[in-house]
Write an enzyme that holds these catalytic residues in place. Sequence first.
Site, short mmCIF file in Angstrom:
data_model
loop_
_atom_site.label_atom_id
_atom_site.label_comp_id
_atom_site.label_asym_id
_atom_site.label_seq_id
_atom_site.Cartn_x
_atom_site.Cartn_y
_atom_site.Cartn_z
N GLY A 103 37.73 58.19 56.78
CA GLY A 103 38.28 56.52 56.70
C GLY A 103 39.37 56.44 55.80
N PRO A 104 40.05 55.24 56.15
CG PRO A 104 40.41 53.07 56.35
CD PRO A 104 39.61 54.08 56.91
N PRO A 105 42.10 54.93 53.02
CG PRO A 105 44.33 55.53 52.30
CD PRO A 105 43.59 55.25 53.41
N GLY A 106 40.72 53.71 50.10
CA GLY A 106 40.15 52.29 49.58
C GLY A 106 39.06 51.95 49.82
CB VAL A 107 37.08 52.29 52.98
CG1 VAL A 107 38.15 51.80 53.95
CG2 VAL A 107 37.01 53.77 53.13
N GLY A 108 36.03 53.26 49.66
CA GLY A 108 34.83 53.54 48.79
C GLY A 108 34.36 54.96 49.37
CE LYS A 109 38.05 58.42 52.13
NZ LYS A 109 38.88 57.49 52.15
CB THR A 110 35.52 59.05 45.85
OG1 THR A 110 36.75 59.74 46.53
CG2 THR A 110 35.21 60.04 44.82
CB SER A 141 47.00 53.62 72.54
OG SER A 141 47.55 53.76 71.35
CE LYS A 145 44.47 52.21 68.89
NZ LYS A 145 44.73 52.90 69.98
#
Length: 812
Positions: free
Chosen positions: A359-366, A683, A726
Amino acid sequence: MTEKSPPIHKVCPMMPLRDIVIFPHMVAPLIVGRGKSIKALEHAMANRVEIFLSTQRDSAVDEPLAKDVNTIGTIANVLQLLRLPDGTIKVLVEGKQRAKIIGFVRNPHFFTVQTEEMEDGGLCGYHSVAYRRELLAIFKEYTAKNKKIPAEVVNSLEKISDATKFVDVLSSHLPIGTGEKQQILAAVSLEERFQMVLGIIQREIEIDSLEGDIRSKVKKKMEKNQRDYYLTEQIKVIKKEIGDGQADDPTDEINALEAAIKKKKLPAAANDKALQELKKLKMMPPSSAEATVVRNYVDCILSLPWKVKSASRLNIKKAEAIMEEDHFGLAKPKERILEYLAVQSQVKKVKGPILCLVGPPGVGKTSLCKSVARAMNRKFVRLSLGGVRDEAEIRGHRRTYIGAMPGKIIQSLQKVKVNNPLFCLDEVDKMSTDFRGDPSSALLEVLDPEQNGTFNDHYLDLDYDLSDVFFITTANNLQSIPVPLQDRMEIIRLEGYTEEDKLMIGQDFLVRKQMEANGFKEGEVNFSAEGILEIVRHYTREAGVRSLERSIASVYRKIARERLKNKKAKIGRVTGAAIQKYLGTPKYRFGLAEEKDAVGLATGLAWTEVGGELLQIETVLMPGSGKLTITGKLGDVMQESAQAALSYVRSRSARLGIATDFYQKLDIHVHVPEGAIPKDGPSAGITMTTSIVSALLKVPVKRDLAMTGEVTLRGRVLPIGGLNEKLLAAKRGNITHVLIPKDNERNLRDVPAKILRGLTIELVDHVDDVLTKALILAEGVSLFKECTDPFFCPDSILHGAPVVPPVANSAH
C-alpha cells in the site's frame, strides 16, 4: 709487448663428480664407488699422471655420458688413494689448473679427454689489490655472522697474495650450491670472478640478517607465550590461596559451556556440533585468536531459542478488539489474522503464514504489524530491508572470514529469545543487488513455508526451524519485488484512506497521540471536525495520514509556544478558521475538478506508488502539417497511447464529422500538466482520445467526469489496474461521475462502499460510449454523422470486418 704463449693441451683420464666442484689450489677428500671412476684413479696413480675432474650436470645420473658432464673443470693431482672394505676408494685430490674439454679419446675402461688449459684474464696493478681487499673485508663480515666457517680460513686467506689463488680458495669455502660454484669456475675473467663472489657474499649476508630477525621474533613470541603461561599459573595459585580460584580459570569456563550445552536441550545436530567445537576449544591455548572464534560460535548456538516459544493468544474476540483499538479500517489484513488464529485453535501445529502488506506510504502497514503482534501475544521483531544489497545480511557470513557473524534473521531471534515471534520485514521492495549477491534471492528460503523449516545460515551452518515464525512483509510497490518472491507470499493490498477515514483517524488516534507527545492533558486542547477536515483538504495530499499527523503536531507546538509567551491565553478548541493562523497559507486547492467545462481538457485517473491521482490532459490545435507533439515527461507507453488515440480518431474522422484530411493541415499538441513528474502507463488512452476529439470538434468535456482505460486502434476499451486507488482519487478530487472499462466490473466488488458513495460509475467497452457520455452536446445534436466513405465505415472498424471490400473470385 710480450707475445701470448700458446695454450697447453693434455690428454688425461677424467672422473665425473657429483654435488661437488673442485677449484684450483683446493685439496679435497672424495669417496669413489663407480667402476669407471675407480679405474681412472688407479691409472692416474699408477702412471703418476694428472686427472681431469668435472662436475656432472645432473647428479642423479649413475652412468654419465659425455653430454652429462660440464666442459669446464679442473686438472688435479692424486695425492693419496685408500681402498675401503666395501670396495669403494677414498682419495685425496689437489686442484691445479682450470681447463676445458676439447675432445674425448676412445677408451672402454674409463673416460679419457683431451683438455686445454685456461689462462686467467688477469687484473693489472691496483685493481687486483682493491678487489682482494674488498673481498677479504666482506668475507670477514660474513664469517663473523656465519659461525659455520672456521676462523682459520680467514687467517689462511690473509696470507695469500696471488689474486687468482685468493678468489679460488675463498670460493671453495662458500656454502652455496653446486650450480653457482660451477659458474664461478667457468668464469675466465678474474674481474668477473671477483664480482660474482662479492655479489654472492653480499646476498648471503642479507639472507643471514633476515634469518636472524625471524629467529629473534619467533624467540620473543615463544618467550611471551611461556611468560604468559607462567604468570597465568601463578595467578591461579594465588587466587586459589585467597579462595577465588574459580574466577578466570579457562578450564572452568569450558566446563561451564559443557554444562550449558547439556542443559539447553538442543536438537541432535546442534548438540553434536556444539560438543565437537567444544572439544576443539579444549585443545587450543586460551589466548589464541582461533579459540575466541570457536567460543563465539558455541555462544551463538547456545543463545538461540531452539525450542523456546511464547504462548500465543487464541481468544479471537480479544485479538479482534485489540486490533480495532489500534487501527481504524484495514478490514482485509485483520480478517486474515483472525482466520489464522481460528485455524491454530483447531490444529496443534500450523505453518506460520507469510503475508505481504502492499500500500501507499502512511496507511499503517508497519504499525499494523505491531498491533497484530500485541493481539496474538507474540514478541515483535522489525527488520528494515531498505537499501540492503548484501546477501550476507540475510544469510550471514561464513566463519572463514574475519569478523564473521550470523545474518539479521538469526541475530533477531537471539535478541527476542523466542522461536515464534512476529517478524516484520519492512520495505521489502527497496532491496537492491550488487556484486555481493542478491538479498531477495536469499529471502526465497526464509519466506517459503515448505523450506524455512530447515533454514541454513552460513555462519551457523545448521538447519534452523523458522516455520513457527509469523512473517509479515511490507511494500509500497509490488512491481519492485521479484516474481518468485511474490509467489511465496499472500498479497494483501491496503488502500489509501478516504476523507471520512482521515477524519475518524485524526479524531480518535492522532489528536490523542500528539496531545500526549506535546505535553497537553487529555481534553485540554481538542480539534474540531472542521479543523481536521481543513488540514486534510488544504494542507495534505496523500493516501496515508503521515502529513496529517505532522500538521496536527505542528499546531500543538505552536499552541505550546503561544501559551509560554502569554500564560493567560486559553485555547480549548482548534476550529477550521484557526488552522490557517497556525499552518499558514493553504498548500492545495480542495476539489481538483475543473471549475467549468472546457474544450480539449479531459480528466483521467492515474495510479502512483503513493496512491491514486487525477490527471488533466490538454489538447490544442494549430495550423501546420500534421505534426503530433506530446509533452509532460511521459514514458514510452503513454506516448504510444497518444499515437494510438490519434490513429483511432483519424480512422473515425468521417463518422465524427471531422475533415478526413485534418491531420495534413493541423498540428496537434497533447500536454499532461505537472511536467516535472514522470508519468507512464496505458490507462490514459481513452482520456487522450476524448481530449483530441473535443479539441477537433470544439465540444467541451464534462468537468465533473473522470475516466480511465486503455484504448486500441479499433476503439475497444481494455481493463486497467489500481481501481480502488483511482476511485479514491476521484472522490478526493470532487469528481462525481467516473467511466471505467466494462472488464473491471468484477473489481467493483472489492471497492469499499464508502468510496463508492457519491460516485456515479458507468461501464464502457468502446470509445464511442466514452465520447457520448463525456462530451457536452447541444440538445438534439448527434455526435456521430452518417458515413458515406466506405474506407471510414464505422461498422467495419467496430466489428473487425475488412475495410476494403473483398475481391470477387475469378476462375483461372
